[in-house]
Design a protein around this motif. Structure first.
Motif, PDB file in Angstrom:
ATOM      1  N   ALA A   1      14.409  -8.032  33.051  1.00  0.00           N
ATOM      2  CA  ALA A   1      14.669  -6.609  32.807  1.00  0.00           C
ATOM      3  C   ALA A   1      16.104  -6.285  33.179  1.00  0.00           C
ATOM      4  O   ALA A   1      16.674  -6.891  34.089  1.00  0.00           O
ATOM      5  N   TRP A   2      16.679  -5.329  32.451  1.00  0.00           N
ATOM      6  CA  TRP A   2      18.038  -4.910  32.745  1.00  0.00           C
ATOM      7  C   TRP A   2      18.267  -3.482  32.283  1.00  0.00           C
ATOM      8  O   TRP A   2      17.551  -2.976  31.431  1.00  0.00           O
ATOM      9  N   LYS A   3      19.292  -2.859  32.901  1.00  0.00           N
ATOM     10  CA  LYS A   3      19.755  -1.521  32.517  1.00  0.00           C
ATOM     11  C   LYS A   3      21.222  -1.652  32.137  1.00  0.00           C
ATOM     12  O   LYS A   3      21.970  -2.378  32.779  1.00  0.00           O
ATOM     13  N   LYS A   4      21.615  -0.931  31.096  1.00  0.00           N
ATOM     14  CA  LYS A   4      23.021  -0.908  30.739  1.00  0.00           C
ATOM     15  C   LYS A   4      23.316   0.347  29.941  1.00  0.00           C
ATOM     16  O   LYS A   4      22.405   1.032  29.488  1.00  0.00           O
ATOM     17  N   TYR A   5      24.588   0.632  29.772  1.00  0.00           N
ATOM     18  CA  TYR A   5      25.006   1.786  28.973  1.00  0.00           C
ATOM     19  C   TYR A   5      25.076   1.389  27.508  1.00  0.00           C
ATOM     20  O   TYR A   5      25.386   0.243  27.165  1.00  0.00           O
ATOM     21  N   ASP A   6      24.818   2.378  26.645  1.00  0.00           N
ATOM     22  CA  ASP A   6      24.883   2.135  25.211  1.00  0.00           C
ATOM     23  C   ASP A   6      25.056   3.484  24.521  1.00  0.00           C
ATOM     24  O   ASP A   6      24.677   4.523  25.068  1.00  0.00           O
ATOM     25  N   GLY A   7      25.580   3.456  23.323  1.00  0.00           N
ATOM     26  CA  GLY A   7      25.753   4.681  22.557  1.00  0.00           C
ATOM     27  C   GLY A   7      24.442   5.253  22.033  1.00  0.00           C
ATOM     28  O   GLY A   7      24.376   6.402  21.615  1.00  0.00           O
ATOM     29  N   GLN A   8      23.375   4.443  22.072  1.00  0.00           N
ATOM     30  CA  GLN A   8      22.059   4.876  21.604  1.00  0.00           C
ATOM     31  C   GLN A   8      21.046   4.656  22.734  1.00  0.00           C
ATOM     32  O   GLN A   8      20.532   3.558  22.913  1.00  0.00           O
ATOM     33  N   PRO A   9      20.759   5.699  23.532  1.00  0.00           N
ATOM     34  CA  PRO A   9      19.790   5.541  24.625  1.00  0.00           C
ATOM     35  C   PRO A   9      18.408   5.162  24.070  1.00  0.00           C
ATOM     36  O   PRO A   9      17.920   5.773  23.122  1.00  0.00           O
ATOM     37  N   ARG A  10      17.824   4.131  24.654  1.00  0.00           N
ATOM     38  CA  ARG A  10      16.515   3.657  24.204  1.00  0.00           C
ATOM     39  C   ARG A  10      15.999   2.608  25.169  1.00  0.00           C
ATOM     40  O   ARG A  10      16.722   2.164  26.057  1.00  0.00           O
ATOM     41  N   VAL A  11      14.770   2.218  24.965  1.00  0.00           N
ATOM     42  CA  VAL A  11      14.172   1.111  25.696  1.00  0.00           C
ATOM     43  C   VAL A  11      13.645   0.128  24.670  1.00  0.00           C
ATOM     44  O   VAL A  11      12.978   0.524  23.714  1.00  0.00           O
ATOM     45  N   VAL A  12      13.952  -1.139  24.850  1.00  0.00           N
ATOM     46  CA  VAL A  12      13.423  -2.182  23.980  1.00  0.00           C
ATOM     47  C   VAL A  12      12.547  -3.068  24.857  1.00  0.00           C
ATOM     48  O   VAL A  12      13.004  -3.588  25.876  1.00  0.00           O
TER      49      VAL A  12
ATOM     50  N   ILE B   1      12.350  -6.293  29.245  1.00  0.00           N
ATOM     51  CA  ILE B   1      12.597  -4.854  29.140  1.00  0.00           C
ATOM     52  C   ILE B   1      14.099  -4.621  29.209  1.00  0.00           C
ATOM     53  O   ILE B   1      14.759  -5.043  30.160  1.00  0.00           O
ATOM     54  N   ALA B   2      14.634  -3.957  28.189  1.00  0.00           N
ATOM     55  CA  ALA B   2      16.052  -3.586  28.172  1.00  0.00           C
ATOM     56  C   ALA B   2      16.124  -2.069  28.061  1.00  0.00           C
ATOM     57  O   ALA B   2      15.667  -1.494  27.081  1.00  0.00           O
ATOM     58  N   ALA B   3      16.654  -1.435  29.099  1.00  0.00           N
ATOM     59  CA  ALA B   3      16.794   0.028  29.112  1.00  0.00           C
ATOM     60  C   ALA B   3      18.269   0.362  28.901  1.00  0.00           C
ATOM     61  O   ALA B   3      19.128  -0.046  29.683  1.00  0.00           O
ATOM     62  N   TYR B   4      18.545   1.068  27.827  1.00  0.00           N
ATOM     63  CA  TYR B   4      19.913   1.449  27.462  1.00  0.00           C
ATOM     64  C   TYR B   4      20.089   2.938  27.721  1.00  0.00           C
ATOM     65  O   TYR B   4      19.342   3.754  27.177  1.00  0.00           O
ATOM     66  N   PHE B   5      21.079   3.281  28.539  1.00  0.00           N
ATOM     67  CA  PHE B   5      21.320   4.660  28.953  1.00  0.00           C
ATOM     68  C   PHE B   5      22.600   5.209  28.342  1.00  0.00           C
ATOM     69  O   PHE B   5      23.565   4.467  28.130  1.00  0.00           O
ATOM     70  N   ALA B   6      22.602   6.514  28.111  1.00  0.00           N
ATOM     71  CA  ALA B   6      23.804   7.184  27.615  1.00  0.00           C
ATOM     72  C   ALA B   6      24.855   7.230  28.718  1.00  0.00           C
ATOM     73  O   ALA B   6      24.532   7.329  29.903  1.00  0.00           O
ATOM     74  N   VAL B   7      26.106   7.149  28.321  1.00  0.00           N
ATOM     75  CA  VAL B   7      27.214   7.320  29.260  1.00  0.00           C
ATOM     76  C   VAL B   7      27.281   8.808  29.619  1.00  0.00           C
ATOM     77  O   VAL B   7      27.179   9.658  28.730  1.00  0.00           O
ATOM     78  N   PRO B   8      27.435   9.141  30.908  1.00  0.00           N
ATOM     79  CA  PRO B   8      27.531  10.563  31.276  1.00  0.00           C
ATOM     80  C   PRO B   8      28.661  11.260  30.519  1.00  0.00           C
ATOM     81  O   PRO B   8      29.766  10.729  30.407  1.00  0.00           O
TER      82      PRO B   8
END
Length: 135
Positions: free
Chosen positions: A83-94, A25-32
């Protein structure tokens, strides 16, 4: 919810996977938006890790609950998780699910047959905001 819907789309009507499973699971979050350009650049290149909410264990629970009985029969089949969380320009979960087979010495290896690659590897990508709202 959204996880179940994306799981059904990824499986394309295939029955749940039998046997042990590896889950990634890779969760990509938007930068605030309040962050400076410098801090945003640091986050996007991995120098600043996503340590805020939601907690990674809560994300894992949300996704595994949503995939039960669609991608696999029972949660007990999941024997390894990355599993990991990180910032990305396109918020999504893979999410990637692979059947695995035990080999001598207790090591686990992904099943590498054409049938498994075609039918039992479920990979889904979904927009993150729709999923994280339920946490």
């Amino acid at each position: 919810g959204a996880v179940r819907m994306f799981a059904q789309l990824a499986r394309r009507g295939a029955p749940p996977i039998e046997g042990p499973i590896e889950l990634r699971i890779a969760a990509y979050f938007a930068v605030p938006p309040s962050w400076s350009k410098k801090r945003e650049a640091m986050a996007l290149c991995g120098e600043i890790m996503h340590t805020g909410r939601p907690d990674l264990d809560n994300c894992i629970k949300l996704y595994t609950d949503g995939m039960k009985s669609i991608v696999w029969r029972d949660d007990s089949q999941v024997v390894t998780i990355a599993a990991w969380k990180k910032y990305d320009g396109q918020p999504r979960v893979v999410i990637e699910v692979r059947p695995i087979t035990p080999v001598a010495g207790d090591a686990l290896q992904p099943v590498d047959t054409a049938a498994h690659r075609r039918n039992d590897v479920a990979k889904a990508e979904m927009p993150l905001p729709a999923v994280t709202e339920t946490l």
